[in-house]
Enzyme design. Structure first.
Site, mmCIF file in Angstrom:
data_model
loop_
_atom_site.group_PDB
_atom_site.id
_atom_site.type_symbol
_atom_site.label_atom_id
_atom_site.label_comp_id
_atom_site.label_asym_id
_atom_site.label_seq_id
_atom_site.Cartn_x
_atom_site.Cartn_y
_atom_site.Cartn_z
ATOM 1 N N GLY A 30 0.840 -1.187 0.000
ATOM 2 C CA GLY A 30 0.000 0.000 0.000
ATOM 3 C C GLY A 30 0.874 1.236 0.000
ATOM 4 O O GLY A 30 2.017 1.211 0.466
ATOM 5 N N TYR A 31 0.324 2.312 -0.508
ATOM 6 C CA TYR A 31 1.063 3.559 -0.662
ATOM 7 C C TYR A 31 0.601 4.574 0.366
ATOM 8 O O TYR A 31 -0.581 4.884 0.471
ATOM 9 C CB TYR A 31 0.916 4.076 -2.097
ATOM 10 C CG TYR A 31 1.628 3.143 -3.031
ATOM 11 C CD1 TYR A 31 2.948 3.357 -3.362
ATOM 12 C CD2 TYR A 31 1.009 1.981 -3.502
ATOM 13 C CE1 TYR A 31 3.630 2.453 -4.164
ATOM 14 C CE2 TYR A 31 1.688 1.086 -4.295
ATOM 15 C CZ TYR A 31 2.998 1.326 -4.618
ATOM 16 O OH TYR A 31 3.675 0.427 -5.395
ATOM 17 N N VAL A 32 1.564 5.088 1.145
ATOM 18 C CA VAL A 32 1.294 6.084 2.177
ATOM 19 C C VAL A 32 1.152 7.452 1.525
ATOM 20 O O VAL A 32 0.295 8.245 1.910
ATOM 21 C CB VAL A 32 2.424 6.090 3.238
ATOM 22 C CG1 VAL A 32 2.192 7.175 4.279
ATOM 23 C CG2 VAL A 32 2.536 4.719 3.901
ATOM 24 N N ARG A 84 -5.305 2.681 -1.720
ATOM 25 C CA ARG A 84 -4.070 2.724 -2.511
ATOM 26 C C ARG A 84 -3.282 1.436 -2.265
ATOM 27 O O ARG A 84 -2.144 1.458 -1.823
ATOM 28 C CB ARG A 84 -3.237 3.955 -2.129
ATOM 29 C CG ARG A 84 -3.943 5.277 -2.400
ATOM 30 C CD ARG A 84 -3.101 6.480 -2.047
ATOM 31 N NE ARG A 84 -2.651 6.534 -0.663
ATOM 32 C CZ ARG A 84 -3.373 6.992 0.371
ATOM 33 N NH1 ARG A 84 -4.604 7.413 0.190
ATOM 34 N NH2 ARG A 84 -2.854 7.034 1.594
#
Length: 163
Positions: A30-32, A84
């Site tokens: 997942g993208y922060v 995401r």
């Protein structure tokens, strides 16, 4: 100290090759960071390993820094990646020329997408690489196939590709 770089090419895979000698791993990431951010910060769980990764740059040569984190740290940050994320099974194996490949079979909204990546020691080596017959179209320069893009809007791309 040299800047850590990742030099890789990515290809679509139209049909799965023989993976009997490859090793599978369950992977979720997942993208922060947000879509408009030029640097991406990613969380990745691969089986029992948890990693925080920072990536920047464009094309086949990008800066990449990774640190291993504890499962509790991963779990604390994971909610920040809502909306995401991607999940896939990664098959790691060896090509006849000695290069390592990472073949990703995507799950969920990104199925039936399958890609394969090969990393190189130099940009010249990447350019000279002759892919095996089971590799499909080279999408190394197509930003739509970067994992961050797939995590954000990949379902739309998949509908276009496999309609």
């Amino acid at each position: 100290m040299a800047t850590p770089q990742e030099i890789e090419r990515k290809f679509l895979v139209p049909a799965l090759p023989d993976l009997s000698a490859a090793r599978p791993s369950a992977l979720r990431q997942g993208y922060v960071t947000l879509p408009q951010d030029s640097v991406e910060v990613r969380l990745r769980q691969s089986d029992d390993t948890h990693v925080l990764c920072l990536k920047s740059g464009e094309g086949i040569v990008r800066t990449e820094r990774e640190i291993t984190i504890e499962a509790a740290q991963f779990d604390l940050l994971w909610p920040q990646t809502e909306g995401r994320r991607i999940e896939k099974t990664r098959w790691t194996g060896r090509l006849d020329d000695g290069h390592t490949f990472e073949l990703d079979v995507f799950d969920g909204d990104l199925a039936p997408l399958v890609t394969v990546e090969v990393e190189f020691g130099s940009e010249a080596e990447a350019t000279a690489f002759a892919p095996p017959a089971w590799f499909g179209r080279d999408v190394s320069a197509d930003g739509r196939f970067r994992n961050k893009s797939l995590a954000l809007s990949g379902a739309t791309l998949i509908r276009e590709l496999f309609a």
